[in-house]
Design a protein around this motif. Structure first.
Motif, PDB file in Angstrom:
ATOM      1  N   PHE A   1      17.553  -3.409  55.402  1.00 14.43           N
ATOM      2  CA  PHE A   1      18.563  -4.437  55.546  1.00 14.43           C
ATOM      3  C   PHE A   1      19.165  -5.114  53.896  1.00 14.43           C
ATOM      4  CE2 PHE A   1      15.923  -5.149  59.345  1.00 14.43           C
ATOM      5  CZ  PHE A   1      17.064  -4.976  60.090  1.00 14.43           C
ATOM      6  N   GLY A   2      18.478  -4.503  53.057  1.00 16.73           N
ATOM      7  CA  GLY A   2      18.793  -4.997  51.715  1.00 16.73           C
ATOM      8  C   GLY A   2      17.978  -6.411  51.792  1.00 16.73           C
ATOM      9  N   SER A   3      18.183  -6.929  50.286  1.00 18.08           N
ATOM     10  CA  SER A   3      17.469  -8.180  49.991  1.00 18.08           C
ATOM     11  C   SER A   3      18.470  -9.116  49.246  1.00 18.08           C
ATOM     12  CB  SER A   3      16.371  -8.258  49.402  1.00 18.08           C
ATOM     13  OG  SER A   3      16.357  -7.434  47.982  1.00 18.08           O
ATOM     14  N   GLN A   4      18.165 -10.488  49.167  1.00 12.00           N
ATOM     15  CA  GLN A   4      19.098 -11.385  48.536  1.00 12.00           C
ATOM     16  C   GLN A   4      18.276 -12.175  47.323  1.00 12.00           C
ATOM     17  OE1 GLN A   4      21.256 -13.817  51.227  1.00 12.00           O
ATOM     18  NE2 GLN A   4      22.793 -12.410  51.109  1.00 12.00           N
ATOM     19  N   LYS A   5      18.633 -12.470  46.240  1.00  2.75           N
ATOM     20  CA  LYS A   5      17.977 -13.474  45.535  1.00  2.75           C
ATOM     21  C   LYS A   5      18.155 -15.059  45.995  1.00  2.75           C
ATOM     22  CE  LYS A   5      17.247 -14.338  40.432  1.00  2.75           C
ATOM     23  NZ  LYS A   5      17.833 -13.883  39.142  1.00  2.75           N
ATOM     24  N   MET A   6      17.206 -15.450  45.909  1.00  3.46           N
ATOM     25  CA  MET A   6      16.873 -16.831  46.263  1.00  3.46           C
ATOM     26  C   MET A   6      15.759 -17.660  45.710  1.00  3.46           C
ATOM     27  SD  MET A   6      15.747 -16.457  50.318  1.00  3.46           S
ATOM     28  CE  MET A   6      17.078 -15.409  50.740  1.00  3.46           C
ATOM     29  N   THR A   7      15.497 -19.175  46.166  1.00  2.61           N
ATOM     30  CA  THR A   7      14.293 -19.796  45.405  1.00  2.61           C
ATOM     31  C   THR A   7      13.180 -19.390  46.317  1.00  2.61           C
ATOM     32  OG1 THR A   7      14.698 -21.692  47.005  1.00  2.61           O
ATOM     33  CG2 THR A   7      16.029 -21.682  44.595  1.00  2.61           C
ATOM     34  N   ALA A   8      11.926 -19.554  45.895  1.00  2.00           N
ATOM     35  CA  ALA A   8      10.798 -19.202  46.499  1.00  2.00           C
ATOM     36  C   ALA A   8      10.695 -20.028  47.612  1.00  2.00           C
ATOM     37  CB  ALA A   8       9.481 -19.418  45.475  1.00  2.00           C
ATOM     38  N   GLU A   9      11.150 -21.275  47.637  1.00  2.00           N
ATOM     39  CA  GLU A   9      11.104 -22.157  48.773  1.00  2.00           C
ATOM     40  C   GLU A   9      12.080 -21.798  49.816  1.00  2.00           C
ATOM     41  OE1 GLU A   9       9.851 -25.492  51.328  1.00  2.00           O
ATOM     42  OE2 GLU A   9       8.888 -24.206  49.406  1.00  2.00           O
ATOM     43  N   GLU A  10      13.331 -21.248  49.809  1.00  2.00           N
ATOM     44  CA  GLU A  10      14.028 -20.384  50.607  1.00  2.00           C
ATOM     45  C   GLU A  10      13.556 -19.582  51.406  1.00  2.00           C
ATOM     46  OE1 GLU A  10      18.629 -20.352  49.730  1.00  2.00           O
ATOM     47  OE2 GLU A  10      17.691 -20.141  47.858  1.00  2.00           O
ATOM     48  N   ALA A  11      12.774 -18.831  50.590  1.00  2.00           N
ATOM     49  CA  ALA A  11      12.221 -17.546  51.169  1.00  2.00           C
ATOM     50  C   ALA A  11      11.022 -17.968  52.330  1.00  2.00           C
ATOM     51  CB  ALA A  11      11.572 -16.736  50.029  1.00  2.00           C
ATOM     52  N   ARG A  12      10.124 -19.210  51.700  1.00  2.00           N
ATOM     53  CA  ARG A  12       8.943 -19.300  52.551  1.00  2.00           C
ATOM     54  C   ARG A  12       9.639 -20.124  53.978  1.00  2.00           C
ATOM     55  NH1 ARG A  12       6.650 -20.948  47.580  1.00  2.00           N
ATOM     56  NH2 ARG A  12       7.588 -22.878  47.754  1.00  2.00           N
ATOM     57  N   LEU A  13      10.777 -20.995  53.708  1.00  2.00           N
ATOM     58  CA  LEU A  13      11.491 -21.457  55.052  1.00  2.00           C
ATOM     59  C   LEU A  13      11.942 -20.275  55.953  1.00  2.00           C
ATOM     60  CD1 LEU A  13      13.022 -24.558  53.590  1.00  2.00           C
ATOM     61  CD2 LEU A  13      11.348 -24.478  54.959  1.00  2.00           C
ATOM     62  N   LEU A  14      12.570 -19.472  55.473  1.00  2.00           N
ATOM     63  CA  LEU A  14      12.964 -18.148  56.293  1.00  2.00           C
ATOM     64  C   LEU A  14      11.844 -17.413  56.896  1.00  2.00           C
ATOM     65  CD1 LEU A  14      16.119 -16.660  54.220  1.00  2.00           C
ATOM     66  CD2 LEU A  14      16.052 -18.043  56.201  1.00  2.00           C
TER      67      LEU A  14
ATOM     68  N   PRO B   1      14.470 -10.289  52.041  1.00  2.00           N
ATOM     69  CA  PRO B   1      13.125  -9.944  52.507  1.00  2.00           C
ATOM     70  C   PRO B   1      12.411  -9.087  51.610  1.00  2.00           C
ATOM     71  CG  PRO B   1      14.490  -8.754  54.078  1.00  2.00           C
ATOM     72  CD  PRO B   1      15.345  -9.642  53.225  1.00  2.00           C
ATOM     73  N   LYS B   2      11.055  -8.875  51.943  1.00  2.00           N
ATOM     74  CA  LYS B   2      10.254  -7.983  50.921  1.00  2.00           C
ATOM     75  C   LYS B   2      10.104  -6.455  51.766  1.00  2.00           C
ATOM     76  CE  LYS B   2       9.227 -10.856  48.069  1.00  2.00           C
ATOM     77  NZ  LYS B   2       9.539 -10.772  46.674  1.00  2.00           N
ATOM     78  N   PRO B   3       9.789  -5.833  51.112  1.00  2.00           N
ATOM     79  CA  PRO B   3       9.802  -4.779  51.776  1.00  2.00           C
ATOM     80  C   PRO B   3       8.574  -4.613  52.800  1.00  2.00           C
ATOM     81  CG  PRO B   3       9.917  -3.987  49.519  1.00  2.00           C
ATOM     82  CD  PRO B   3       9.761  -5.622  49.707  1.00  2.00           C
ATOM     83  N   PRO B   4       8.819  -3.839  53.893  1.00  2.00           N
ATOM     84  CA  PRO B   4       9.702  -2.803  54.359  1.00  2.00           C
ATOM     85  C   PRO B   4      10.925  -3.363  54.952  1.00  2.00           C
ATOM     86  CG  PRO B   4       7.969  -2.757  55.868  1.00  2.00           C
ATOM     87  CD  PRO B   4       7.682  -3.854  54.962  1.00  2.00           C
ATOM     88  N   LEU B   5      11.126  -4.625  55.256  1.00  2.00           N
ATOM     89  CA  LEU B   5      12.333  -5.036  55.823  1.00  2.00           C
ATOM     90  C   LEU B   5      13.676  -5.005  54.728  1.00  2.00           C
ATOM     91  CD1 LEU B   5      10.961  -8.265  57.605  1.00  2.00           C
ATOM     92  CD2 LEU B   5      11.733  -6.158  58.593  1.00  2.00           C
TER      93      LEU B   5
END
Length: 327
Positions: free
Chosen positions: A141-154, A133-137
């Motif tokens: 929790f930290g963040s993970q690298k993924m495709t932009a479409e994955e991030a939108r679906l989450l 996720p983006k800050p501040p989350l």
């Protein structure tokens, strides 16, 4: 009532035509009467006389060709028989059959591999990679690298839904490391299990539409070898099918069904030769690695029309298949 047809010919020809045109026929009273039929007219045109020799020549040539082909077939069979007989004398009587079988097997394996590459191929995400996720989350929790479409679906799932999706992902990884004692953790049997189990749990929890769109988006990178991408997409689809066949299964039951599917050959793995192969055709621990350039092109599946939002989602708890969408 019968009538005599008039004939325009004259002389002896006319009389002969009339005689030929009269035939006898018993009437209703049993009396034999005469009735007429049209005169027989010679319908052969002058050019027919020229065509007849030509037809005969064609027929002769055709018969000769058939005889030549038949003799050629006999010669081929005789030669094959001689070669096989020679092989018998040398102690390798099945050489021809074995060679032919091997050639057919290699051809079928190549067709199987190429078909999977063509059918299981998604395009690279045009928006590239991002972190989620983006800050501040991301701070706690930290963040993970993924495709932009994955991030939108989450994002569509919401925080609780994304938490469960992440829990499913970690569960699939953990189980895959144990089910086959990590045999083929990359491009092998454990890899196939992980992808299918991941999709089965996602479909069981969020529905098959989300599972398909999310895992397709996961493959939209430009670093996967084409065969690795095709393998993952194929095994993903098998996992969603298993979930559809067992809608009330627990995660433990799904794991059993997925393992059986791997052993049965429903999945594909990368063989020692680098070709995609049914999972029951390669022994555990003897799979190869996917190599070669990334997949190009690809067809993005049409949108399902389903909106994945967190409003109606019941997250349940990690490891349980209680999450559902209210409809």
């Amino acid at each position: 009532m019968y009538r005599r047809d008039r004939c325009e010919t004259t002389g002896p020809t006319r009389d002969r035509a009339h005689r030929n045109s009269r035939i006898t026929s018993p009437s209703a009273s049993g009396v034999v009467t005469a009735r007429t039929r049209p005169p027989i007219v010679n319908a052969i045109r002058p050019d027919h006389a020229q065509r007849a020799p030509r037809r005969h020549a064609i027929r002769v040539a055709y018969d000769a060709l058939i005889q030549e082909v038949s003799q050629l077939q006999i010669d081929i069979l005789n030669q094959a028989g001689l070669i096989r007989a020679a092989g018998d004398l040398l102690g390798s009587g099945n050489f021809i059959d074995e060679q032919s079988t091997n050639n057919r097997r290699q051809t079928l394996a190549k067709l199987f591999h190429d078909d999977l590459l063509a059918r299981f191929n998604v395009p690279v995400d045009p928006d590239g990679m991002t972190t989620w996720p983006k800050p501040p989350l991301s701070w706690p929790f930290g963040s993970q690298k993924m495709t932009a479409e994955e991030a939108r679906l989450l994002d569509d799932l919401g925080l609780m839904g994304a938490r469960d999706a992440y829990g499913i992902y970690k569960t699939a990884i953990h189980e895959s490391e144990n089910v086959f004692e990590s045999a083929g953790i990359t491009d092998g049997h454990s890899d196939a299990f992980r992808h299918a189990y991941w999709n089965a749990m996602l479909a069981n929890r969020f529905g098959p539409e989300f599972a398909q769109e999310y895992t397709n988006a996961h493959e939209g990178v430009d670093t996967n070898a084409a065969s690795a991408e095709a393998m993952d997409l194929h095994n993903n689809a098998v996992g969603r099918r298993i979930a559809a066949e067992h809608p009330d299964a627990s995660p433990e039951e799904l794991a059993t069904y997925v393992k059986e599917a791997v052993l049965r050959g429903d999945m594909v793995v990368v063989g020692p030769d680098g070709m995609l192969t049914p999972s029951d055709q390669v022994a555990l621990g003897e799979t190869g690695r996917a190599e070669g350039p990334p997949a190009t092109g690809g067809t993005k599946p049409p949108p399902t029309g389903t909106e994945f939002t967190s409003g109606g989602y019941n997250p349940g708890s990690d490891g349980e298949s209680s999450g559902t969408y209210d409809s």
